[in-house]
Design an enzyme around this catalytic site. Structure first.
Site, short mmCIF file in Angstrom:
data_model
loop_
_atom_site.label_atom_id
_atom_site.label_comp_id
_atom_site.label_asym_id
_atom_site.label_seq_id
_atom_site.Cartn_x
_atom_site.Cartn_y
_atom_site.Cartn_z
N TYR A 178 -66.75 4.98 -9.08
CA TYR A 178 -67.25 5.75 -8.27
C TYR A 178 -68.21 4.71 -7.25
O TYR A 178 -68.71 3.63 -7.81
CB TYR A 178 -68.33 6.93 -8.59
N ARG A 235 -80.75 3.38 -21.60
CA ARG A 235 -79.94 2.73 -20.41
C ARG A 235 -80.97 1.77 -19.63
O ARG A 235 -80.56 0.53 -19.22
CB ARG A 235 -79.29 3.45 -19.49
N HIS A 272 -71.20 -5.89 -18.15
CA HIS A 272 -71.40 -4.60 -18.52
C HIS A 272 -70.48 -3.84 -19.60
O HIS A 272 -69.65 -4.81 -19.98
CB HIS A 272 -71.61 -3.52 -17.53
N SER A 273 -70.68 -2.88 -20.34
CA SER A 273 -69.65 -2.11 -20.86
C SER A 273 -69.87 -0.67 -20.69
O SER A 273 -70.97 -0.41 -20.22
CB SER A 273 -69.90 -2.57 -22.57
N TYR A 274 -68.79 0.18 -21.17
CA TYR A 274 -67.63 -0.20 -21.38
C TYR A 274 -66.41 0.41 -20.65
O TYR A 274 -66.86 0.97 -19.64
CB TYR A 274 -67.16 0.39 -22.88
N GLU A 307 -66.80 -4.82 -16.88
CA GLU A 307 -67.06 -3.98 -17.83
C GLU A 307 -66.28 -4.22 -19.24
O GLU A 307 -65.02 -4.33 -19.12
CB GLU A 307 -66.26 -2.47 -17.34
N ARG A 358 -78.35 -0.40 -23.71
CA ARG A 358 -77.37 0.08 -24.99
C ARG A 358 -76.17 -0.72 -24.92
O ARG A 358 -75.58 -0.72 -25.69
CB ARG A 358 -77.36 1.70 -24.72
#
Ligand SMILES: *[C@@H]1O[C@H](CO)[C@@H](O)[C@H](O)[C@H]1NC(C)=O
Ligand SMILES: *[C@@H]1O[C@H](CO)[C@@H](O)[C@H](O)[C@H]1NC(C)=O
Ligand SMILES: [Zn+2]
Length: 554
Positions: free
Chosen positions: A493, A344, A441-443, A516, A291
């Site tokens: 995390y 995902r 990656h995002s976001y 990100e 996504r």
């Protein structure tokens, strides 16, 4: 107490019905895997599928209703109020009944293939994106419980942490319940997107056939940075570049996805350096999570700059080679275009290991949810960014999961996915040349540093952070966009099996970062296509600012 006993009894009965299905492995894996998806967009098919989906959902929704009611009432210490055992049993039985028809048809052999490989287009009409702000440990615990229960129609886009926002997608039927639940718990929240389907349509305006043909005529390919493209467009653009710039771009198929799509990486090099040696290289990948479309758009932009504007970047190209992998996970990427916008994971199906021996549901509802989802064939795919073989499968507070139905399922074993394996093999074979590993990656606008699996810092952490600081400063200079800087463990995390940890820990690439991209949650994964170019410009500026630093001799 007797109620709980009867629930357990029902569960046993139900699992008894489920088990033969999993043991026999009757959902023949072969019949599915060999079909390379030739996606069929005919109106009729999609309509048909939408209807099936609605039927499916209605059963699930009532099941989830039960969960929320149960959760709330047990909090009140009044277990019975609002919770109907009969209702739950009824729902489960209907689920079982529907499931059985699936089993029967698969044994009989009809419809099986269609069931698996046809494409449901999930409609997110009136789904809401709700941002929650937990500011007590109790709030955090409540949200984590909700997340761990994995209700089908409530999805967490970000993990709940104290005094950090957490974004949640909620299905229309549950919006009112979730809001009153949050009010009861005295949690601050606001609705970021009130109709997700509208935001999906707004994000990526359609391109007509004529527009596409015009583009191909005028520029030789249909790629633009005004919209997000399907994997086919991206691959054709790569092929165009390889054909047009054979002296500087080599297109390498590093492997194939689970569904058989080629995984194509562009290697950009203007040849050996003046000492006749291979130049140090910078690796950039994107599209690991289906996504997260912005990442693939950004790296193809970078590629177009490096190659089609090569004279602007001649000094950069004199000093470095580039390895650019625009879509690590083409199956997931395509699936997020044609079926579920928020997919995902990869699209693999580890049927034989659905009973991952590491997985033990921690409560009854998790158990029910798990089997329900599994039965609806919603447990496909592995999170590629938990599947790398470095501290793989160390589950830190649930941020990598051994549950095949979970969004962060780490896979039955490290590198179980052909996508991660192909990428890792290529990187290992070229590791002595690669000086920086970047994965987009995002976001949330963050520049993240290893380690991800532990709060301990690498011994060369200060080198890594100094370089990263230069990158985020250069980013900020372009449009004023602020990127937070720090280890994943502080900003988000701990996770295990991530690609950046593996790149540093196993491949020995000193500068390994996860970036990100935009935004910070206004649109989240639905970042409008109008933001592709500004995002790409600032990231490219950040990368250029540090390319020299990481490629000069160490
Ligand atoms: C979290 O925020 C609340 C109120 O906004 C504050 O009272 C509390 O001290 C914060 N806790 C931490 C650990 O920052
Ligand atoms: C650099 O770009 C120009 C213009 O697009 C092109 O003519 C030239 O061949 C390119 N250089 C290489 C090494 O391909
Ligand atoms: Zn991601």
């Amino acid at each position: 107490m007797s109620d709980i006993d009867s629930i357990l009894y029902v569960i046993l009965v139900v699992s008894g019905i489920f088990m033969p299905y999993s043991v026999n492995g009757s959902p023949s894996r072969d019949s599915y895997t060999v079909t390379h998806p030739k996606y069929d967009y005919s109106e009729e098919k999609i309509f048909q599928k939408d209807r099936n989906l609605d039927e499916k959902n209605s059963g699930l929704v009532s099941l989830i209703d039960q969960e929320i009611t149960l959760r709330e009432s047990s909090q009140d210490d009044d277990y019975d109020r609002g919770f109907s055992l009969f209702g739950l049993v009824e729902t489960m039985l209907s689920v079982v009944a529907n499931g059985l028809s699936t089993v029967v048809s698969s044994i009989v052999g009809t419809e099986k293939k269609n069931l698996r490989s046809n494409v449901n287009k999930i409609n997110y009409r009136n789904y809401q994106l709700i941002r929650v702000f937990p500011n007590t440990e109790d709030n955090v615990a409540d949200l984590r419980d909700l997340r761990d229960a994995e209700p089908e129609d409530i999805k967490f886009w970000s993990f709940p942490n104290l005094n950090r926002t957490s974004d949640i997608i909620v299905a229309p039927d549950l919006v009112a319940d979730v809001k009153s639940y949050l009010r009861d718990k005295k949690m601050d929240f606001k609705v970021l997107i009130s109709d997700i389907q509208k935001a999906i349509s707004y994000q990526n305006p359609k391109m007509t056939k004529e527009q596409r043909e015009d583009l191909v005529t005028t520029q030789g390919h249909s790629m633009t940075w005004k919209r997000y493209h399907r994997y086919g467009d991206i691959v054709r653009y790569l092929e165009y570049l390889a054909f047009r710039y054979p002296n500087m771009l080599e297109l390498i198929t590093i492997g194939h996805s689970y569904e058989g799509q080629p995984i194509k990486m562009a290697k950009v090099s203007t040849g050996l350096n003046k000492d006749g040696e291979r130049k140090p290289a910078i690796w950039i990948d994107a599209g690991m999570h289906g996504r997260e479309w912005i990442g693939s758009a950004v790296v193809t932009y970078i590629l177009s700059q490096l190659v089609e504007r090569n004279s602007t970047y001649s000094k950069l190209l004199d000093n470095s080679d580039w390895m650019i992998l625009p879509v690590v996970n083409p199956d997931g990427y395509e699936y997020s275009h044609i079926s579920d916008r928020f997919w995902r994971k990869t699209r693999s199906n580890h049927v034989e290991s659905q009973e991952d021996s590491r997985y033990t549901p921690s409560n009854l509802l998790q158990f029910v949810t798990h089997y329900t989802r599994w039965f609806w064939t919603k447990c496909e795919g592995v999170d590629p960014n938990r599947n790398f073989a470095y501290h793989w499968g160390e589950e830190k507070e649930g941020r990598a999961s051994s549950d095949p139905c979970h969004e962060t399922y780490s896979g039955p074993f490290a590198f179980s996915e052909p996508e991660t394996k192909a990428m890792a093999d290529y990187i290992l074979a070229n590791k002595q040349h690669i000086r920086m590993y970047l994965t987009l990656h995002s976001y949330s606008q963050m520049w993240l540093l290893p380690w991800s699996h532990t709060r301990t810092k690498p011994s060369d952490y200060s080198d890594m952070i100094n370089v990263a600081k230069k990158a985020i400063n250069a980013i900020a200079k372009v449009h004023g966009t602020h990127y937070q800087l720090g280890p994943v463990t502080d900003l988000m995390y701990p996770i295990s099996g991530s690609s950046d940890d593996w790149a540093k820990g196993v491949a020995g690439i000193k500068y390994a970062y996860t970036v990100e991209l935009r935004d910070r949650g206004t649109y989240g994964f639905l970042l409008p296509a109008t933001q592709i170019v500004p995002t790409a410009r600032e990231i490219w500026a950040g990368i250029r600012a540090i390319a020299r630093l990481v490629t000069c001799n160490t």
